[in-house]
Motif scaffolding. Structure first.
Motif, PDB file in Angstrom:
ATOM      1  N   SER A  55       0.850  -1.186   0.000  1.00  0.00           N
ATOM      2  CA  SER A  55       0.000   0.000   0.000  1.00  0.00           C
ATOM      3  C   SER A  55       0.888   1.238   0.000  1.00  0.00           C
ATOM      4  O   SER A  55       1.937   1.270   0.658  1.00  0.00           O
ATOM      5  CB  SER A  55      -0.894  -0.006   1.241  1.00  0.00           C
ATOM      6  OG  SER A  55      -1.631   1.197   1.299  1.00  0.00           O
ATOM      7  N   GLY A  56       0.463   2.260  -0.703  1.00  0.00           N
ATOM      8  CA  GLY A  56       1.223   3.494  -0.761  1.00  0.00           C
ATOM      9  C   GLY A  56       1.349   4.193   0.583  1.00  0.00           C
ATOM     10  O   GLY A  56       2.226   5.039   0.764  1.00  0.00           O
ATOM     11  N   THR A  57       0.489   3.819   1.525  1.00  0.00           N
ATOM     12  CA  THR A  57       0.541   4.430   2.854  1.00  0.00           C
ATOM     13  C   THR A  57       1.326   3.590   3.859  1.00  0.00           C
ATOM     14  O   THR A  57       1.430   3.981   5.018  1.00  0.00           O
ATOM     15  CB  THR A  57      -0.884   4.651   3.398  1.00  0.00           C
ATOM     16  OG1 THR A  57      -1.557   3.386   3.463  1.00  0.00           O
ATOM     17  CG2 THR A  57      -1.667   5.608   2.510  1.00  0.00           C
ATOM     18  N   ALA A  61       6.782   2.142   2.368  1.00  0.00           N
ATOM     19  CA  ALA A  61       6.649   3.081   1.250  1.00  0.00           C
ATOM     20  C   ALA A  61       6.960   4.505   1.707  1.00  0.00           C
ATOM     21  O   ALA A  61       7.643   5.261   1.005  1.00  0.00           O
ATOM     22  CB  ALA A  61       5.251   2.997   0.652  1.00  0.00           C
ATOM     23  N   ARG A  65       9.863   6.769   0.146  1.00  0.00           N
ATOM     24  CA  ARG A  65       9.485   8.016  -0.534  1.00  0.00           C
ATOM     25  C   ARG A  65      10.174   9.224   0.077  1.00  0.00           C
ATOM     26  O   ARG A  65      10.379  10.229  -0.593  1.00  0.00           O
ATOM     27  CB  ARG A  65       7.973   8.202  -0.490  1.00  0.00           C
ATOM     28  CG  ARG A  65       7.265   7.435  -1.564  1.00  0.00           C
ATOM     29  CD  ARG A  65       5.848   7.915  -1.674  1.00  0.00           C
ATOM     30  NE  ARG A  65       5.244   7.371  -2.873  1.00  0.00           N
ATOM     31  CZ  ARG A  65       4.046   6.837  -2.905  1.00  0.00           C
ATOM     32  NH1 ARG A  65       3.300   6.798  -1.816  1.00  0.00           N
ATOM     33  NH2 ARG A  65       3.556   6.374  -4.025  1.00  0.00           N
ATOM     34  N   VAL A  91       9.736   3.564  -4.955  1.00  0.00           N
ATOM     35  CA  VAL A  91       8.283   3.387  -4.928  1.00  0.00           C
ATOM     36  C   VAL A  91       7.755   3.898  -6.258  1.00  0.00           C
ATOM     37  O   VAL A  91       8.010   5.043  -6.638  1.00  0.00           O
ATOM     38  CB  VAL A  91       7.639   4.174  -3.756  1.00  0.00           C
ATOM     39  CG1 VAL A  91       6.131   4.019  -3.791  1.00  0.00           C
ATOM     40  CG2 VAL A  91       8.198   3.703  -2.427  1.00  0.00           C
ATOM     41  N   ASP A  93       4.283   4.317  -8.632  1.00  0.00           N
ATOM     42  CA  ASP A  93       2.829   4.258  -8.625  1.00  0.00           C
ATOM     43  C   ASP A  93       2.216   4.358 -10.015  1.00  0.00           C
ATOM     44  O   ASP A  93       1.000   4.407 -10.164  1.00  0.00           O
ATOM     45  CB  ASP A  93       2.234   5.319  -7.690  1.00  0.00           C
ATOM     46  CG  ASP A  93       2.656   6.723  -8.040  1.00  0.00           C
ATOM     47  OD1 ASP A  93       3.282   6.936  -9.098  1.00  0.00           O
ATOM     48  OD2 ASP A  93       2.342   7.621  -7.236  1.00  0.00           O
ATOM     49  N   VAL A  98       2.997  -0.928 -11.475  1.00  0.00           N
ATOM     50  CA  VAL A  98       2.139  -1.664 -10.541  1.00  0.00           C
ATOM     51  C   VAL A  98       1.658  -2.955 -11.205  1.00  0.00           C
ATOM     52  O   VAL A  98       1.681  -4.022 -10.586  1.00  0.00           O
ATOM     53  CB  VAL A  98       0.961  -0.788 -10.058  1.00  0.00           C
ATOM     54  CG1 VAL A  98      -0.015  -1.611  -9.227  1.00  0.00           C
ATOM     55  CG2 VAL A  98       1.484   0.401  -9.244  1.00  0.00           C
ATOM     56  N   ALA A 117      -4.907   1.644  -3.438  1.00  0.00           N
ATOM     57  CA  ALA A 117      -3.746   2.413  -2.970  1.00  0.00           C
ATOM     58  C   ALA A 117      -2.435   1.685  -3.244  1.00  0.00           C
ATOM     59  O   ALA A 117      -1.379   2.105  -2.763  1.00  0.00           O
ATOM     60  CB  ALA A 117      -3.883   2.702  -1.476  1.00  0.00           C
ATOM     61  N   ARG A 118      -2.480   0.600  -4.031  1.00  0.00           N
ATOM     62  CA  ARG A 118      -1.290  -0.221  -4.263  1.00  0.00           C
ATOM     63  C   ARG A 118      -0.217   0.541  -5.030  1.00  0.00           C
ATOM     64  O   ARG A 118      -0.507   1.304  -5.956  1.00  0.00           O
ATOM     65  CB  ARG A 118      -1.678  -1.473  -5.043  1.00  0.00           C
ATOM     66  CG  ARG A 118      -0.487  -2.352  -5.403  1.00  0.00           C
ATOM     67  CD  ARG A 118      -0.899  -3.681  -5.970  1.00  0.00           C
ATOM     68  NE  ARG A 118      -1.477  -4.451  -4.879  1.00  0.00           N
ATOM     69  CZ  ARG A 118      -2.616  -5.133  -4.983  1.00  0.00           C
ATOM     70  NH1 ARG A 118      -3.277  -5.157  -6.110  1.00  0.00           N
ATOM     71  NH2 ARG A 118      -3.081  -5.796  -3.954  1.00  0.00           N
ATOM     72  N   VAL A 119       1.022   0.292  -4.624  1.00  0.00           N
ATOM     73  CA  VAL A 119       2.198   0.783  -5.329  1.00  0.00           C
ATOM     74  C   VAL A 119       3.150  -0.394  -5.526  1.00  0.00           C
ATOM     75  O   VAL A 119       3.011  -1.435  -4.886  1.00  0.00           O
ATOM     76  CB  VAL A 119       2.910   1.920  -4.556  1.00  0.00           C
ATOM     77  CG1 VAL A 119       2.020   3.147  -4.446  1.00  0.00           C
ATOM     78  CG2 VAL A 119       3.385   1.450  -3.189  1.00  0.00           C
TER      79      VAL A 119
END
Length: 132
Positions: A55-57, A61, A65, A91, A93, A98, A117-119
């Motif tokens: 998840s990007g969160t 990640a 980032r 990372v 996106d 992806v 929200a996948r990266v």
């Protein structure tokens, strides 16, 4: 098989990374302390890199980032056999990255659940360690 000039991947090591094993992924927090979590990682031996999805969160990640230190270590263990991939992670996106990471993950593990929200994590390998 073409790989990064600084990384040598034996056929036995590549085979080990095709087996279905969960890995640990270590990223570095802003204070330099390690953040270690389980994760599915797939070796792309043809390009001297590895791929993962998250998840990007996620903390990993966020750590990457931030850009202060994008070094990572990915380790998998099976009894006395083990291998660690070290490299520089990015990372990504964009849709193509992806999709590439999801395809590789599904081939090694299973089709992942939907996650808007996948990266992708793309790791360019700098060192490979192991006893396989």
């Amino acid at each position: 098989m073409p790989t990064s000039p600084s990384v040598s991947l034996s056929p036995v090591l590549v085979d080990f990374w095709h087996e279905r094993h969960l890995c640990t992924v270590t990223t570095l927090r802003e204070d330099g302390s390690p953040h270690v979590v389980p994760m599915g990682i797939v070796l792309d031996a043809d390009h001297g890199r590895a791929w993962g999805i998250t998840s990007g969160t996620s903390r990993k990640a966020v750590n990457l980032r931030r850009g202060h230190d994008r070094r990572v270590a990915v380790c998998q263990v099976d009894g006395r056999r083990w291998s660690t991939l070290e490299g520089i992670a990015e990372v990504r996106d964009d849709e193509a990255s992806v999709a590439e990471a999801v395809l590789r993950y599904a081939e090694r593990y299973r089709q992942p659940r939907q996650n808007p929200a996948r990266v992708a994590l793309r790791i360019d390998l700098t060192r490979v360690l192991g006893n396989v």
